[in-house]
Structures are given as structure tokens and as C-alpha cells.
Enzyme design. Structure first.
Site, mmCIF file in Angstrom:
data_model
loop_
_atom_site.group_PDB
_atom_site.id
_atom_site.type_symbol
_atom_site.label_atom_id
_atom_site.label_comp_id
_atom_site.label_asym_id
_atom_site.label_seq_id
_atom_site.Cartn_x
_atom_site.Cartn_y
_atom_site.Cartn_z
ATOM 1 N N ARG A 45 0.857 -1.199 0.000
ATOM 2 C CA ARG A 45 0.000 0.000 0.000
ATOM 3 C C ARG A 45 0.884 1.238 0.000
ATOM 4 N NH1 ARG A 45 -1.474 1.781 4.614
ATOM 5 N NH2 ARG A 45 -2.304 -0.161 5.434
ATOM 6 N N TYR A 97 -16.242 17.908 -14.674
ATOM 7 C CA TYR A 97 -16.603 16.487 -14.817
ATOM 8 C C TYR A 97 -17.661 16.116 -13.754
ATOM 9 C CZ TYR A 97 -16.176 11.418 -14.759
ATOM 10 O OH TYR A 97 -16.453 10.077 -14.789
ATOM 11 N N ASP A 169 -7.210 19.279 -14.299
ATOM 12 C CA ASP A 169 -7.547 17.925 -14.729
ATOM 13 C C ASP A 169 -7.150 17.845 -16.207
ATOM 14 O OD1 ASP A 169 -8.805 15.647 -15.738
ATOM 15 O OD2 ASP A 169 -10.495 15.789 -14.351
ATOM 16 N N LYS A 194 -8.469 6.911 -19.403
ATOM 17 C CA LYS A 194 -8.757 7.417 -20.750
ATOM 18 C C LYS A 194 -7.512 7.323 -21.639
ATOM 19 C CE LYS A 194 -12.576 8.355 -18.519
ATOM 20 N NZ LYS A 194 -12.848 9.628 -17.865
HETATM 21 C C1 LIG Z 1 -13.393 9.989 -16.530
HETATM 22 C C2 LIG Z 1 -12.966 11.280 -15.955
HETATM 23 C C3 LIG Z 1 -12.702 11.414 -14.575
HETATM 24 C C4 LIG Z 1 -12.932 10.274 -13.590
HETATM 25 O O1 LIG Z 1 -12.017 9.251 -13.772
HETATM 26 P P1 LIG Z 1 -12.328 7.688 -13.429
HETATM 27 O O2 LIG Z 1 -11.054 7.032 -13.862
HETATM 28 O O3 LIG Z 1 -13.514 7.293 -14.208
HETATM 29 O O4 LIG Z 1 -12.540 7.620 -11.952
HETATM 30 C C5 LIG Z 1 -12.250 12.640 -14.128
HETATM 31 N N1 LIG Z 1 -12.076 13.689 -14.959
HETATM 32 C C6 LIG Z 1 -12.335 13.600 -16.277
HETATM 33 C C7 LIG Z 1 -12.141 14.792 -17.142
HETATM 34 C C8 LIG Z 1 -12.785 12.407 -16.824
HETATM 35 O O5 LIG Z 1 -13.070 12.323 -18.141
#
Ligand SMILES: *Cc1c(COP(=O)(O)O)cnc(C)c1O
Length: 394
Positions: A45, A97, A169, A194
């Protein structure tokens, strides 16, 4: 040396065996020679060798000091928010988001953290929302699904002048195109699910901080709260990152090709893609990023949910699903999918038309993707149709 070359050669061979692919250290604990005497790892961890390689690559990719890997993008966002305390305020971009919005409003609000949402594409809106309690500014650029652009450098200056941290982000652009820390941000978060992962086969998150001290704070929460990324997923993410620059280059080329095709189509009302000169954020996107990304949104002349639903159900190569950034193309209808819970009036005010359709342009041959869209359009009843130019992919 080019960053792609540097990236590939920064992934170390296994020091123990010389394996070119870093092993998946699938272990919970590590034998110690004496209490506290170990080979740098004591419990997975806290630290794991596979995850540690990923974290150092992430730090290098974003030109930061510390990378910290989490079990999802949301866990990464949560770890940053854990630095806040009761009474603190956050200024966040208004089309944030949905998961981040839910975390702010349904989790942190009850702990006394207040979030003010502004249209950050005008930096003065951020400035105006700052109070003496503001500790954090939170932006995404380009933003989902309208692909609005915010000026990272301008907002970083505002953050600095007012003693707040700026967190970007960077999921949509990815570090292959945009490096917020070099533009003045303090932290970057990623849904590595992503583009970084890139193959739709894992859920993962990353935080990268500009300075070490901030990195230690986030790393404390990673260990204290425990939302870590496991060794197998860390390995998959390293493998995804190895081809990131190559994939992003093709995502951008194909998205531009498709955006230009859509712009000329008689059934299309507006095309939202920062790579088009008509996009209001084009010049800022050009200044702060090396490319315009793989997401294209557009609305139909017939601005009804029904028309959009018919369209997204008619494509074959563009598969109907949420998420983005994988090698296969996806299509979604924000008004009835990702943005369903936002009241229609607020949704339209932020530019999400009833018929807005979002494409995550994948790695198929772009001409095949255009043919797929053509076919879906032909199934819609196009009134006032006029012939449109066909462009060849270059
Ligand atoms: C998908 C997404 C998230 C969340 O991420 P997860 O991996 O699904 O928890 C946060 N910010 C943006 C811009 C996203 O597209």
C-alpha cells in the site's frame, strides 16, 4: 532529445533480472533483514516497485517532481481535495466532470468545503470568485463535452497572486499535448482510464505535483486512505503510456479530419473542436497545447434529443458508450447520458444542446470513420440537403 525518445528510455529495465518489461510485483509485503531494514519497500500500500516505476514515468511526463497513482481518476481527485479543511473554498470550472461535481456537492460540502463554479474560459471570472478563504482553483481544459478552453497560464498567475493552488484535470489533452505544470499549475490530475491507459482495459488515476513538498502531502493521503493502484494495473498503464505520443498524434489528425468533414455537412449545426479556427478557444489552445485532442462534439440542425438518439444509434464503428480515449471510436449523447442529471435549462446555458453528440475519435482509418458518419447521416431525414465537398485524408 525528443520527449518520445526520452519517455521510452526512461522506463527502466528490472534491476534484479534485466527484464526489459518491468515485472508485475504482485506481492503484499516484503521480507525485512531487520526491523526497518529493507530494500526500499516494506508494504505494497505504501510503495510497490511496479507502481513506483509508473509514478516516476508520470512525474516525468508531466514535468513535475512527484507522481502518485490511484485506483481511479476519482480517487486521484479525492486525494487532492483531502488537503482542504472545513471553511476552505474552491473556485471550480462550471462544466466540471460530473463525478467531480458529485464529490464536491455530496461529499465535501457536508464537511464544510464550499465550491463556487465559474466560466473559467474568461479568467476574470476566476479572479472575481476568489475570496480570502479560497485555497484551490480547479479547471479542466478542454472541457467535456463543449471543449471550451481555459488559459492555464493566465489562471496560474491569478492563483499565485492570491495564494491559492491551481489543479488542472489534464485528462482530455493528456501530457502528450499539454503540460499544465510548465504553464504554472501546482497539480495535475488524470483519469488514466482514458488516453494514458488508452485501451479501455483499466480504471486508474494519477496526481502529479510540481514541487516535492506538495507531492509528499498527496502521497500521505495515498498511503493513509489507501486508494492505490494495484501492480497489474500499474503495469498495464505503463504499457499504455509507452505508445501515448504515437496514439495521440493519430487521434488529433483523425479528429481534425472528422471535424472538417462535419463542418461542411448540411445536417450539422455547430462543430465544437478546438482545432477549428471558428472555435472561440482556438488561439489559446494553439498557444498552450501541441495539438487539439481526439474529442469532437457537434449539434444537429434538427436540435432534438430524438434526432441525436437516432444518429448515435445508427453508427457502427462509433460504438455507443460513455468514456473516451481508447483505440476504438465511441459516440455518446451527453443530454441523455453523461449530463442527464443536469437540469435542461442549466445544461443548455452551458452549451450542451439537445442534439449535441460527442465523438471520441479512435485509431481506425479516418476515412472509414467518416464513411460511418455519412451512413448515419443518410439515415436521418436531411431536409434542405445540399451537396458537400468531400475531402481526402492526408
Ligand atoms: C473519466 C474522468 C474522470 C474520472 O475518472 P475515473 O477514472 O472514471 O474515476 C475525471 N475527470 C475527467 C475529465 C474524466 O473524463
Amino acid at each position: 532529445m525528443h520527449s518520445t525518445t526520452k519517455l521510452l528510455h526512461s522506463i527502466p529495465v528490472d534491476p534484479l533480472t534485466g527484464a526489459v518489461s518491468i515485472p508485475i510485483y504482485q506481492t503484499s509485503t516484503f521480507v525485512q533483514e531487520a526491523p526497518g531494514i529493507n530494500k526500499g519497500f516494506d508494504y505494497s500500500r505504501t510503495d510497490n516497485p511496479t507502481r513506483a516505476v509508473l509514478e516516476s514515468i508520470a512525474a516525468q511526463l508531466e514535468e513535475g517532481s512527484t507522481g502518485i497513482a490511484f485506483g481511479s481518476g476519482m480517487a486521484a481527485i479525492d486525494a487532492v481535495l483531502k488537503m482542504l479543511k472545513t471553511g476552505d473554498e474552491v473556485v471550480a470550472i462550471d462544466d466540471i466532470y460530473g463525478g467531480a461535481y458529485r464529490l464536491f456537492e455530496q461529499v465535501y460540502k457536508k464537511f464544510g468545503v464550499k465550491v463556487i463554479y465559474v466560466d473559467a474560459s474568461q479568467p476574470e471570472n476566476v479572479y472575481r470568485a476568489i475570496s480570502s478563504r479560497t485555497k484551490l482553483i480547479w479547471i479542466e481544459t478542454p472541457i467535456n463535452p463543449t471543449l471550451k478552453i481555459s488559459d492555464i497560464e493566465a489562471i496560474a498567475k491569478i492563483a499565485k497572486a492570491n495564494g491559492c493552488l491551481l489543479c488542472v484535470d489534464n485528462t482530455f489533452a493528456s501530457p502528450a499535448l499539454q503540460k499544465p505544470l510548465s504553464l504554472g499549475a501546482d497539480l495535475v490530475v488524470h483519469s488514466a482510464t482514458k488516453y494514458l491507459g488508452g485501451h479501455c482495459d483499466l480504471i486508474a488515476g494519477l496526481v502529479v505535483t510540481k514541487d516535492k513538498e506538495l507531492g509528499e502531502k498527496v502521497k500521505f493521503f495515498q498511503n493513509a486512505c489507501g486508494a492505490i493502484l494495484g501492480p497489474l494495473d500499474s503495469w498495464l498503464l505503463i504499457r499504455g503510456i509507452e505508445t501515448l505520443p504515437l496514439r495521440i498524434r493519430q487521434h488529433c489528425r483523425s479528429a481534425q479530419f472528422i471535424a472538417e468533414f462535419l463542418e461542411l455537412h448540411p445536417a450539422v449545426d455547430r462543430v465544437l473542436y478546438p482545432g477549428l479556427k471558428t472555435h472561440p478557444g482556438h488561439s489559446i489552445a494553439k498557444k498552450q497545447a501541441k495539438g487539439f485532442g481526439g474529442i469532437v462534439s457537434f449539434s444537429l440542425k434538427e436540435d432534438t434529443e430524438q434526432a441525436a438518439i437516432s444518429f448515435v444509434s445508427a453508427t457502427n464503428l462509433f460504438q455507443l458508450a460513455e468514456s473516451l480515449g481508447g483505440m476504438k471510436s465511441l459516440v455518446s449523447h451527453p443530454a441523455t447520458m453523461t449530463h442527464k442529471t443536469i437540469p435542461p435549462v442549466r445544461r443548455r446555458a452551458s452549451g450542451v444542446a439537445n442534439s449535441l453528440i460527442r465523438l471520441s475519435v479512435g485509431l481506425e482509418e479516418p476515412e472509414d470513420l467518416v464513411a460511418d458518419l455519412e451512413e448515419a447521416f443518410s439515415k436521418l431525414e436531411v431536409k434542405n440537403s445540399r451537396p458537400h465537398a468531400k475531402t481526402a485524408y492526408v
